[in-house]
Design an enzyme around this catalytic site. Structure first.
Site, PDB file in Angstrom:
ATOM      1  N   ARG A  80      -7.971   8.334  16.259  1.00  0.00           N
ATOM      2  CA  ARG A  80      -6.722   8.160  15.508  1.00  0.00           C
ATOM      3  C   ARG A  80      -6.484   9.402  14.632  1.00  0.00           C
ATOM      4  O   ARG A  80      -7.399  10.157  14.334  1.00  0.00           O
ATOM      5  CB  ARG A  80      -6.805   6.926  14.593  1.00  0.00           C
ATOM      6  CG  ARG A  80      -6.874   5.604  15.336  1.00  0.00           C
ATOM      7  CD  ARG A  80      -5.547   5.255  15.998  1.00  0.00           C
ATOM      8  NE  ARG A  80      -5.602   3.984  16.719  1.00  0.00           N
ATOM      9  CZ  ARG A  80      -5.997   3.854  17.988  1.00  0.00           C
ATOM     10  NH1 ARG A  80      -6.393   4.910  18.688  1.00  0.00           N
ATOM     11  NH2 ARG A  80      -5.994   2.665  18.561  1.00  0.00           N
ATOM     12  N   ASP A  91      10.083  -7.040  -3.819  1.00  0.00           N
ATOM     13  CA  ASP A  91       8.872  -7.435  -3.081  1.00  0.00           C
ATOM     14  C   ASP A  91       8.613  -8.921  -3.334  1.00  0.00           C
ATOM     15  O   ASP A  91       8.830  -9.410  -4.441  1.00  0.00           O
ATOM     16  CB  ASP A  91       7.688  -6.593  -3.593  1.00  0.00           C
ATOM     17  CG  ASP A  91       6.533  -6.556  -2.616  1.00  0.00           C
ATOM     18  OD1 ASP A  91       6.189  -5.454  -2.150  1.00  0.00           O
ATOM     19  OD2 ASP A  91       5.957  -7.640  -2.318  1.00  0.00           O
ATOM     20  N   THR A 100       6.340   3.497  13.426  1.00  0.00           N
ATOM     21  CA  THR A 100       4.902   3.584  13.737  1.00  0.00           C
ATOM     22  C   THR A 100       4.637   4.319  15.047  1.00  0.00           C
ATOM     23  O   THR A 100       5.485   4.329  15.952  1.00  0.00           O
ATOM     24  CB  THR A 100       4.319   2.152  13.864  1.00  0.00           C
ATOM     25  OG1 THR A 100       2.983   2.236  14.383  1.00  0.00           O
ATOM     26  CG2 THR A 100       5.120   1.291  14.835  1.00  0.00           C
ATOM     27  N   ASN A 112      10.023 -11.348  11.072  1.00  0.00           N
ATOM     28  CA  ASN A 112       9.962 -10.541   9.836  1.00  0.00           C
ATOM     29  C   ASN A 112      10.412  -9.106  10.076  1.00  0.00           C
ATOM     30  O   ASN A 112      11.254  -8.567   9.345  1.00  0.00           O
ATOM     31  CB  ASN A 112       8.536 -10.563   9.278  1.00  0.00           C
ATOM     32  CG  ASN A 112       8.462  -9.914   7.901  1.00  0.00           C
ATOM     33  OD1 ASN A 112       9.320 -10.160   7.050  1.00  0.00           O
ATOM     34  ND2 ASN A 112       7.483  -9.065   7.699  1.00  0.00           N
ATOM     35  N   TYR A 154       0.822  -1.223   0.000  1.00  0.00           N
ATOM     36  CA  TYR A 154       0.000   0.000   0.000  1.00  0.00           C
ATOM     37  C   TYR A 154       0.859   1.277   0.000  1.00  0.00           C
ATOM     38  O   TYR A 154       0.843   2.052  -0.962  1.00  0.00           O
ATOM     39  CB  TYR A 154      -0.926  -0.053   1.220  1.00  0.00           C
ATOM     40  CG  TYR A 154      -1.713   1.204   1.496  1.00  0.00           C
ATOM     41  CD1 TYR A 154      -2.320   1.929   0.476  1.00  0.00           C
ATOM     42  CD2 TYR A 154      -1.865   1.651   2.817  1.00  0.00           C
ATOM     43  CE1 TYR A 154      -3.059   3.076   0.755  1.00  0.00           C
ATOM     44  CE2 TYR A 154      -2.604   2.780   3.105  1.00  0.00           C
ATOM     45  CZ  TYR A 154      -3.195   3.490   2.069  1.00  0.00           C
ATOM     46  OH  TYR A 154      -3.919   4.615   2.361  1.00  0.00           O
ATOM     47  N   ILE A 155       1.660   1.476   1.038  1.00  0.00           N
ATOM     48  CA  ILE A 155       2.428   2.723   1.110  1.00  0.00           C
ATOM     49  C   ILE A 155       3.600   2.680   0.120  1.00  0.00           C
ATOM     50  O   ILE A 155       3.885   3.665  -0.576  1.00  0.00           O
ATOM     51  CB  ILE A 155       2.898   3.005   2.553  1.00  0.00           C
ATOM     52  CG1 ILE A 155       1.677   3.028   3.493  1.00  0.00           C
ATOM     53  CG2 ILE A 155       3.646   4.344   2.637  1.00  0.00           C
ATOM     54  CD1 ILE A 155       2.001   3.088   4.962  1.00  0.00           C
ATOM     55  N   TYR A 173       3.892  -5.609  17.756  1.00  0.00           N
ATOM     56  CA  TYR A 173       4.108  -4.829  16.536  1.00  0.00           C
ATOM     57  C   TYR A 173       4.939  -3.583  16.854  1.00  0.00           C
ATOM     58  O   TYR A 173       5.992  -3.337  16.250  1.00  0.00           O
ATOM     59  CB  TYR A 173       2.752  -4.444  15.918  1.00  0.00           C
ATOM     60  CG  TYR A 173       2.867  -3.408  14.833  1.00  0.00           C
ATOM     61  CD1 TYR A 173       3.605  -3.668  13.677  1.00  0.00           C
ATOM     62  CD2 TYR A 173       2.249  -2.157  14.957  1.00  0.00           C
ATOM     63  CE1 TYR A 173       3.729  -2.708  12.683  1.00  0.00           C
ATOM     64  CE2 TYR A 173       2.368  -1.203  13.974  1.00  0.00           C
ATOM     65  CZ  TYR A 173       3.104  -1.481  12.839  1.00  0.00           C
ATOM     66  OH  TYR A 173       3.239  -0.531  11.864  1.00  0.00           O
ATOM     67  N   LEU A 176      -9.643   0.574   9.157  1.00  0.00           N
ATOM     68  CA  LEU A 176     -10.974   1.159   9.335  1.00  0.00           C
ATOM     69  C   LEU A 176     -11.543   1.783   8.057  1.00  0.00           C
ATOM     70  O   LEU A 176     -12.667   1.452   7.661  1.00  0.00           O
ATOM     71  CB  LEU A 176     -10.926   2.214  10.458  1.00  0.00           C
ATOM     72  CG  LEU A 176     -12.272   2.877  10.732  1.00  0.00           C
ATOM     73  CD1 LEU A 176     -13.271   1.857  11.271  1.00  0.00           C
ATOM     74  CD2 LEU A 176     -12.116   4.035  11.709  1.00  0.00           C
ATOM     75  N   GLY A 192      -4.757  -4.572  22.206  1.00  0.00           N
ATOM     76  CA  GLY A 192      -3.588  -3.759  21.875  1.00  0.00           C
ATOM     77  C   GLY A 192      -3.907  -2.360  21.372  1.00  0.00           C
ATOM     78  O   GLY A 192      -3.013  -1.656  20.913  1.00  0.00           O
TER      79      GLY A 192
HETATM   80  N1  UDP Z   1     -11.493  -0.247  13.927  1.00  0.00           N
HETATM   81  C1  UDP Z   1     -12.824  -0.569  14.108  1.00  0.00           C
HETATM   82  N2  UDP Z   1     -13.389  -1.484  13.273  1.00  0.00           N
HETATM   83  C2  UDP Z   1     -12.695  -2.118  12.278  1.00  0.00           C
HETATM   84  C3  UDP Z   1     -11.329  -1.785  12.103  1.00  0.00           C
HETATM   85  C4  UDP Z   1     -10.758  -0.848  12.954  1.00  0.00           C
HETATM   86  O1  UDP Z   1     -13.490  -0.023  14.992  1.00  0.00           O
HETATM   87  O2  UDP Z   1     -13.273  -2.968  11.579  1.00  0.00           O
HETATM   88  C5  UDP Z   1     -10.858   0.758  14.810  1.00  0.00           C
HETATM   89  C6  UDP Z   1      -9.625   0.257  15.553  1.00  0.00           C
HETATM   90  O3  UDP Z   1      -9.978  -0.338  16.783  1.00  0.00           O
HETATM   91  C7  UDP Z   1      -8.826   1.553  15.718  1.00  0.00           C
HETATM   92  C8  UDP Z   1      -9.213   2.378  14.497  1.00  0.00           C
HETATM   93  O4  UDP Z   1     -10.412   1.804  13.983  1.00  0.00           O
HETATM   94  O5  UDP Z   1      -9.262   2.242  16.867  1.00  0.00           O
HETATM   95  C9  UDP Z   1      -8.139   2.343  13.418  1.00  0.00           C
HETATM   96  O6  UDP Z   1      -7.790   1.005  13.199  1.00  0.00           O
HETATM   97  P1  UDP Z   1      -6.899   0.542  11.975  1.00  0.00           P
HETATM   98  O7  UDP Z   1      -6.819  -0.962  12.007  1.00  0.00           O
HETATM   99  O8  UDP Z   1      -7.416   1.174  10.736  1.00  0.00           O
HETATM  100  O9  UDP Z   1      -5.463   1.175  12.252  1.00  0.00           O
HETATM  101  P2  UDP Z   1      -4.461   1.052  13.517  1.00  0.00           P
HETATM  102  O10 UDP Z   1      -4.887   2.137  14.474  1.00  0.00           O
HETATM  103  O11 UDP Z   1      -4.532  -0.316  14.057  1.00  0.00           O
HETATM  104  O12 UDP Z   1      -3.119   1.353  12.905  1.00  0.00           O
END
Ligand code: UDP
Length: 328
Positions: A220, A31, A116, A91, A11-12, A140, A189, A283
């Site tokens: 976020r 890759d 991150t 990894n 992706y990135i 992670y 998300l 987490g």
């Molecule tokens: N999230 C959610 N439902 C989903 C996927 C993610 O509510 O189906 C929430 C997740 O708990 C976090 C935010 O959306 O608070 C962003 O999650 P994502 O996996 O996109 O990125 P991350 O923060 O893990 O890097």
């Protein structure tokens, strides 16, 4: 300028390849296509190889004199890292160590590392700057912090200069919808919300409504993938001109809750999006928002697509293209 992009089909990484090529760089993607796509690499040379294979890394580094290496090939799922830490340390840490050793052997002195926000753990302040205490709460984040530590040691011992870019939440797609987010399975998300909007999924699950935030859902800092890629380009410039190893936090400094993201997606798409309440995901801290003052001051970084609407708009154009592709 010759740049090697490990994980350039992801992706990135694929946005990085496109952006650097537009700026006239000679780009080589390496890759294994385990989660990336060959047709996401829209410029430069492509080498099919695995970061776990030191001989393959050695061979690609021997191809030409690289001015810099960028590394996007890591596992990225917080929840998965809690359940299966071994593959994250293998990894993200061991394979990166092999890469760095090979770079030293080939006298490649500049490295841009995808770090991150998860290196910080539970935020102690409203906005997270580079000095914030690093106490990851999942494997992670721990795996990325270990590499940051290795980079500091490699600078002292071998003169390998690096920039670690700590992404908050990468989102959005190429403004021309040529490339975008394509994880399989998708866990992020914004693409999941848009797949619920397009009808590809029946609904979106909200992972917890009992956080200490205004609406109870996690907050976020969503940053456009193109703006992220631009920070990497500026990081190479920094290493070419100034040379000091640095870390930068990359976000917009604006937090959006999961419920707010869904609301913006409803507005942008004009579709109904069905929401289901689920349990918290392991987490996940309640809130992660960046202070990116340092990147702006030192790199001259100036995000072009900072508002969430634009991010979601670009992701929506890409999702509609994907929907067509899935049918076809
Ligand atoms: N999230 C959610 N439902 C989903 C996927 C993610 O509510 O189906 C929430 C997740 O708990 C976090 C935010 O959306 O608070 C962003 O999650 P994502 O996996 O996109 O990125 P991350 O923060 O893990 O890097």
């Amino acid at each position: 300028m010759n740049v090697l992009i490990i994980g350039g089909a992801g992706y990135i990484g694929s946005h990085m390849v496109a952006l650097l090529a537009e700026h006239g760089a000679d780009v080589t993607t390496f890759d294994n296509l385990s989660s990336g796509y060959r047709d996401s690499v829209i410029a430069g040379e492509f080498v099919h190889g695995d970061l776990a294979d030191p001989y393959a890394i050695d061979a690609v580094l021997a191809r030409k004199r690289f001015d810099a290496v960028m590394h996007f090939a890591s596992y990225i799922q917080v929840g998965e890292s809690v359940r299966n830490p071994a593959i994250y340390y293998r990894n993200n840490v061991a394979n990166t160590l092999n890469l760095l050793q090979s770079m030293v052997a080939h006298d490649v002195k500049r490295f841009i590392f995808s770090s991150t926000a998860a290196v910080f753990g539970v935020p102690q302040t409203d906005l997270i700057d580079e000095e914030h205490v690093k106490a990851p709460i999942n494997p992670y984040g721990a795996s990325k912090l270990m590499v940051e530590r290795m980079l500091a040691d490699f600078d002292v011992a071998y003169g390998l200069k690096s920039v670690a870019l700590r992404y908050f939440n990468a989102a959005g797609a190429d403004p021309q919808a040529r490339i975008g987010e394509r994880h399989e399975p998708e866990t992020h998300l914004i693409p999941l919300v848009l797949q619920a909007a397009s009808g590809y999924r029946p609904n979106i699950s909200v992972f917890g409504r009992d956080y200490q935030t205004a609406d109870g859902t996690c907050i976020r800092d969503y940053i456009h993938v193109r703006d992220l890629a631009d920070a990497h380009r500026l990081a190479i410039e920094h290493l070419l001109h100034t040379g000091s190893s640095e870390q930068f936090n990359l976000g917009n400094g604006n937090g959006y809750s999961v419920a707010e993201v869904i609301e913006v997606a409803r507005r942008v798409t004009g579709r109904t999006i069905e929401v289901v309440d689920g349990p918290r995901r392991e987490g996940d801290p309640a809130k992660l928002v960046a202070n990116s003052t340092k990147a702006k001051a030192v790199l001259g970084w100036n995000p072009q697509f900072a508002d969430l609407e634009t991010i979601v708009k670009h992701a929506w154009a890409w999702e509609q293209r994907q929907l067509e592709a899935r049918k076809g």
